[in-house]
Design a protein around this motif. Structure first.
Motif, short mmCIF file in Angstrom:
data_model
loop_
_atom_site.label_atom_id
_atom_site.label_comp_id
_atom_site.label_asym_id
_atom_site.label_seq_id
_atom_site.Cartn_x
_atom_site.Cartn_y
_atom_site.Cartn_z
N ALA A 154 0.80 -1.08 -0.04
CA ALA A 154 -0.08 -0.11 -0.08
C ALA A 154 0.84 1.15 0.09
O ALA A 154 0.50 2.14 -0.85
N ASP A 155 1.96 1.32 0.90
CA ASP A 155 2.81 2.80 0.95
C ASP A 155 3.52 2.62 -0.48
O ASP A 155 3.64 3.75 -0.83
N ASN A 156 3.98 1.55 -1.17
CA ASN A 156 4.64 1.73 -2.41
C ASN A 156 3.73 2.07 -3.41
O ASN A 156 4.21 2.87 -4.29
N ARG A 157 2.43 1.73 -3.41
CA ARG A 157 1.63 2.27 -4.42
C ARG A 157 1.35 3.55 -4.22
O ARG A 157 1.10 4.33 -5.20
N ARG A 158 0.94 4.06 -2.96
CA ARG A 158 0.70 5.48 -2.82
C ARG A 158 1.74 6.39 -3.08
O ARG A 158 1.68 7.09 -3.67
N MET A 159 3.15 5.80 -2.81
CA MET A 159 4.23 6.74 -3.31
C MET A 159 4.44 6.80 -4.60
O MET A 159 4.81 7.80 -5.27
N ASP A 160 4.12 5.57 -5.34
CA ASP A 160 4.39 5.62 -6.66
C ASP A 160 3.19 6.45 -7.45
O ASP A 160 3.53 7.31 -8.55
N TYR A 161 2.00 6.90 -6.83
CA TYR A 161 1.21 7.55 -7.32
C TYR A 161 1.50 9.16 -7.22
O TYR A 161 1.40 9.92 -7.90
N LEU A 162 2.21 9.20 -6.04
CA LEU A 162 2.73 10.59 -5.64
C LEU A 162 3.78 11.01 -6.87
O LEU A 162 3.97 12.17 -7.21
N ARG A 163 4.87 9.99 -7.05
CA ARG A 163 5.95 10.11 -7.91
C ARG A 163 5.25 10.56 -9.25
O ARG A 163 5.83 11.40 -9.95
N GLU A 164 4.27 9.90 -9.67
CA GLU A 164 3.61 9.95 -11.09
C GLU A 164 3.09 11.45 -11.10
O GLU A 164 3.53 12.25 -12.11
N LEU A 165 2.71 11.98 -10.11
CA LEU A 165 2.10 13.23 -10.17
C LEU A 165 3.13 14.55 -9.97
O LEU A 165 3.22 15.31 -10.72
N TYR A 166 4.08 14.20 -9.12
CA TYR A 166 5.23 15.15 -8.94
C TYR A 166 6.15 15.36 -10.02
O TYR A 166 6.45 16.46 -10.51
N ALA A 167 6.33 14.32 -10.92
CA ALA A 167 7.13 14.06 -12.02
C ALA A 167 6.76 15.14 -13.05
O ALA A 167 7.56 15.58 -13.75
N THR A 168 5.21 15.40 -13.37
CA THR A 168 4.86 16.15 -14.50
C THR A 168 5.46 17.64 -14.02
O THR A 168 5.64 18.35 -15.19
N PHE A 169 5.84 18.12 -13.00
CA PHE A 169 6.17 19.73 -12.75
C PHE A 169 7.34 19.74 -11.93
O PHE A 169 7.84 20.81 -11.49
N CYS A 170 8.26 18.60 -11.76
CA CYS A 170 9.23 18.51 -10.77
C CYS A 170 10.46 17.88 -11.67
O CYS A 170 10.43 16.71 -11.53
N PRO A 171 10.95 18.47 -12.65
CA PRO A 171 12.08 17.55 -13.66
C PRO A 171 13.15 17.21 -12.69
O PRO A 171 13.72 16.09 -13.29
N ASP A 172 13.49 17.73 -11.49
CA ASP A 172 14.42 16.92 -10.74
C ASP A 172 14.17 15.79 -10.06
O ASP A 172 13.23 16.08 -9.14
#
Length: 188
Positions: free
Chosen positions: A124-142
């Protein structure tokens, strides 16, 4: 006219409430039946035993904090910041039996003593972190910046209600709004 049966979901929901209040030891068939205002006989029409209920409660929690939340956030579309904003609002909105802070803490405590629960929590934690990564990656290039934002966001979800410290001259709501604004700001 036949007797109306207490739905399976009500047993699971009541089990999650009991878990949040007192850990897995508090999830007792007789206590749940009493809380639901029914006899415990109906329980066995759905679950083979208490262990079966605990397993379904865990599955319900995992699905509820991952896919159900993601589906809810994605439903209205929008860019990543809008979706993150809805996610923040949803998390701050209250104490649902599956997604509330109490059940989150109870699952984490239970996972310390039960490897199957620990595996579920990790998924569950990995799935939630993956979703956050997906969202933040769209406007955080670093990548490092995006990962830091993910960890801060998730840490706030897990621990904000545990912090008893004052926030200086500002209230907690104001400080959380400032954190949210920083997290949603354009990445470096």
């Amino acid at each position: 006219m036949g007797t109306i049966r207490t739905p399976r979901e009500k047993w699971i929901e009541e089990g999650l409430r009991a878990l949040a209040a007192g850990g897995p030891e508090a999830v007792r068939v007789e206590v749940l039946a009493q809380a639901l205002g029914v006899s415990k006989g109906g329980f066995y029409g759905y679950f083979r035993n208490r262990a079966g209920l605990l397993e379904e409660m865990l599955d319900t929690w995992e699905r509820g904090v991952t896919e159900d939340v993601i589906e809810r956030i994605e439903r209205d579309g929008g860019d990543a910041r809008e979706r993150l904003g809805r996610l923040f609002d949803f998390v701050e909105s209250g104490e649902a039996p599956v997604t509330g802070a109490g059940i989150e803490l109870a699952i984490r405590d239970w996972a310390r003593r039960d490897e199957a629960v620990a595996r579920c929590l990790r998924r569950a934690d990995n799935r939630r972190m993956d979703y956050l990564r997906e969202l933040y990656a769209t406007f955080c290039p670093d990548e490092g910046d995006a990962e830091a934002r993910c960890l801060i966001t998730f840490s706030l979800r897990i621990g904000n209600h545990l912090i008893a410290a004052d926030n200086g001259p500002r209230g907690r709501t104001e400080v959380l709004a400032a954190v949210r604004n920083r997290l949603l700001a354009e990445g470096s």
